[in-house]
Design a protein around this motif. Structure first.
Motif, short mmCIF file in Angstrom:
data_model
loop_
_atom_site.label_atom_id
_atom_site.label_comp_id
_atom_site.label_asym_id
_atom_site.label_seq_id
_atom_site.Cartn_x
_atom_site.Cartn_y
_atom_site.Cartn_z
N LEU A 74 45.20 46.38 35.04
CA LEU A 74 44.46 46.74 33.83
C LEU A 74 45.41 47.03 32.66
N ASP A 75 46.63 47.42 33.03
CA ASP A 75 47.59 47.85 32.02
C ASP A 75 48.41 46.64 31.54
N PRO A 76 48.23 46.21 30.29
CA PRO A 76 48.93 45.01 29.82
C PRO A 76 50.45 45.17 29.89
N ALA A 77 50.93 46.42 29.84
CA ALA A 77 52.38 46.65 29.85
C ALA A 77 53.01 46.23 31.18
N ARG A 78 52.18 46.05 32.23
CA ARG A 78 52.73 45.68 33.54
C ARG A 78 53.18 44.22 33.60
N GLY A 79 52.69 43.40 32.64
CA GLY A 79 53.15 42.01 32.58
C GLY A 79 52.33 41.05 33.44
N PHE A 80 51.29 41.53 34.10
CA PHE A 80 50.41 40.65 34.88
C PHE A 80 49.16 40.35 34.04
N PRO A 81 48.41 39.29 34.36
CA PRO A 81 47.15 39.06 33.66
C PRO A 81 46.26 40.31 33.76
N VAL A 82 45.60 40.65 32.65
CA VAL A 82 44.82 41.89 32.61
C VAL A 82 43.44 41.65 33.21
N ARG A 83 43.08 42.47 34.19
CA ARG A 83 41.74 42.44 34.79
C ARG A 83 41.32 43.88 35.08
N ASP A 84 40.00 44.10 35.03
CA ASP A 84 39.45 45.38 35.50
C ASP A 84 38.99 45.17 36.94
N SER A 85 39.86 45.42 37.88
CA SER A 85 39.56 45.13 39.29
C SER A 85 38.67 46.20 39.92
N LEU A 86 38.46 47.33 39.23
CA LEU A 86 37.51 48.31 39.76
C LEU A 86 36.08 47.86 39.44
N ALA A 87 35.94 46.94 38.50
CA ALA A 87 34.61 46.40 38.17
C ALA A 87 34.31 45.19 39.05
N ARG A 88 35.32 44.33 39.25
CA ARG A 88 35.10 43.10 40.01
C ARG A 88 36.44 42.43 40.30
N ILE A 89 36.52 41.80 41.47
CA ILE A 89 37.75 41.06 41.80
C ILE A 89 37.37 39.62 42.12
N ASP A 90 38.06 38.68 41.49
CA ASP A 90 37.87 37.27 41.82
C ASP A 90 39.15 36.79 42.49
N ALA A 91 39.08 36.60 43.80
CA ALA A 91 40.27 36.11 44.50
C ALA A 91 40.02 34.66 44.90
N PRO A 92 41.04 33.79 44.83
CA PRO A 92 40.83 32.40 45.25
C PRO A 92 40.51 32.30 46.74
N ARG A 93 39.87 31.21 47.14
CA ARG A 93 39.52 31.02 48.56
C ARG A 93 40.76 31.10 49.44
N GLY A 94 40.64 31.78 50.56
CA GLY A 94 41.75 31.86 51.49
C GLY A 94 42.80 32.90 51.10
N ALA A 95 42.54 33.60 49.99
CA ALA A 95 43.52 34.63 49.58
C ALA A 95 43.34 35.89 50.42
N VAL A 96 44.45 36.53 50.70
CA VAL A 96 44.42 37.85 51.36
C VAL A 96 44.84 38.88 50.32
N ILE A 97 44.13 40.00 50.30
CA ILE A 97 44.48 41.05 49.33
C ILE A 97 45.43 42.05 49.98
N VAL A 98 46.52 42.34 49.29
CA VAL A 98 47.46 43.40 49.70
C VAL A 98 47.58 44.30 48.49
N THR A 99 47.25 45.56 48.65
CA THR A 99 47.21 46.40 47.45
C THR A 99 47.42 47.87 47.72
N ASN A 100 47.68 48.57 46.64
CA ASN A 100 47.79 50.03 46.63
C ASN A 100 46.98 50.45 45.40
N PRO A 101 45.67 50.64 45.59
CA PRO A 101 44.80 50.86 44.43
C PRO A 101 45.00 52.25 43.85
N PRO A 102 44.43 52.51 42.66
CA PRO A 102 44.53 53.87 42.13
C PRO A 102 43.78 54.85 43.03
#
Ligand SMILES: C[S@@+](CC[C@H](N)C(=O)[O-])C[C@H]1O[C@@H](n2cnc3c(N)ncnc32)[C@H](O)[C@@H]1O
Length: 347
Positions: A74-102
């Protein structure tokens, strides 16, 4: 804000950091062998971290050749595409999520005065913490999810039917928080409690089914009152930092705590009144309750108890006995102490 009324300690709160749950991992201790095996068996087409921060988790999995990686934040300063992943996540088919959420409990957001900025994410969901909102979104988006979350997940009401394993991590993962954490691996299908495995680091401990069987349930007998300044039995509910300073029951006079400070809301140190318990029997009841507590800790590898912030001097996670478990242990010890199994309060 006030962080400890007892110690009269104040700390500056970085509201932005708190609201974003922006605590970044600094070591890869979370990537235990069983977590790596789980990831490999999932045969990911790609790995996605929807709460990527500075990309530390993605670097760890990329270094092990687990597939192309993608991050969002969500934070543009991180340098990744900005998304609100607490609202919705669009992962490509076959993707596995690895994360450390807030991580941010609703009550803690209110106390730290950041609730206004985060409340909308809880709307319509039963969850008490943002990490649970995040898990919901991840599980809706991917068949396999690996998430670093607070260890309180273990005793939370969050649905666990897709949990394949929970790994308790006692190594320090973060520089800036001592929040006890675990790594949860979720698979695509529902599995019975006997196939959900608990680990500490790389060591296999027990199944969810075995843990559930060990949870002490109070019978709800009348005559045992917690947080009563006139109690005969004391409870130090939390492990200290010294290895020998374990959570334990004591005789009230050994508690060395001002009775006036015991309140209805006391959760860490308290006094317990047991109606009809003769003074000469208190020591025996305390000894039996402590023996039962230690046996329970050993059998459950400590997992029946809640984690408490920080480790002890031996690097072992400190634990807290909640009052339901303490009541169950005391009920049994008192019934045995009466010598004839009579209900507490029978005189
Ligand atoms: C706990 S940090 C994890 C960072 C990284 N995965 C790591 O372990 O180093 C959480 C990250 O989630 C981001 N974040 C918070 N709310 C978000 C949201 N609604 N959508 C996407 N990212 C969010 C924060 O900016 C922060 O970088």
């Amino acid at each position: 804000m006030l962080v400890s009324a007892a110690a009269d300690r104040w700390a500056a709160i970085d509201a932005e950091k708190v609201a974003r749950g922006a605590y970044l991992t600094r070591t890869h201790a979370w990537l235990a062998p069983q977590v790596l095996r789980f990831l490999r068996a999932a045969q990911p087409k790609s790995i996605v971290d929807p709460f990527a921060g500075d990309g530390d988790l993605l670097r760890a999995v990329a270094a092990r050749g687990l597939g192309p990686v993608r991050g969002f934040d969500l934070d543009p300063a991180r340098g990744f595409p900005v998304r609100d992943s607490l609202a919705r996540i669009d992962a490509p088919r076959g993707a596995v999520i690895v994360t450390n959420p807030p991580f941010l409990a609703r009550h803690s957001a209110a106390r730290k005065r950041v609730l206004d900025g985060v409340e909308h994410w809880f709307d319509g969901l039963p969850h008490a913490d943002l990490y649970q909102v995040a898990l919901d979104r991840c599980l809706a988006a991917a068949s396999h999810v690996v998430a670093i979350v607070p260890e309180t997940f273990v005793h939370s009401a969050f649905p666990k039917h897709r949990v394949a394993s929970v790994t308790v991590i006692e190594d320090r993962l973060f520089d800036d928080t001592d929040q006890p954490v675990c790594v949860v691996c979720f698979g695509p299908e529902s599995r019975p409690p006997s196939r959900r495995i608990y680990y500490r680091s790389r060591r296999k401990l027990l199944t969810q089914a075995a843990l559930d069987r060990l949870l002490p349930e109070p019978a709800g007998r009348p005559g045992i009152r917690f947080n009563d300044p006139a109690g005969q039995i004391g409870l130090r509910a939390v492990d200290g930092v010294g290895v020998a300073d374990r959570a334990r029951f004591v005789q009230a006079r050994e508690l060395r705590y001002d009775r006036e400070r015991i309140k209805v809301s006391s959760r860490l140190v308290t006094l317990i009144r047991v109606e009809g318990l003769a003074a000469r029997r208190v020591a025996g009841v305390v000894a039996r309750a402590n023996a039962a507590l230690e046996a329970l800790r050993e059998r459950s590898h400590d997992l029946v108890l809640s984690p408490f912030k920080g480790n002890n001097h031996a690097g072992v996670r400190r634990r807290r006995v909640d009052y339901a478990a303490a009541r169950a242990l005391l009920e049994r010890a008192v019934a045995e102490g009466m010598g004839d199994g009579r209900a507490v309060g029978a005189g």
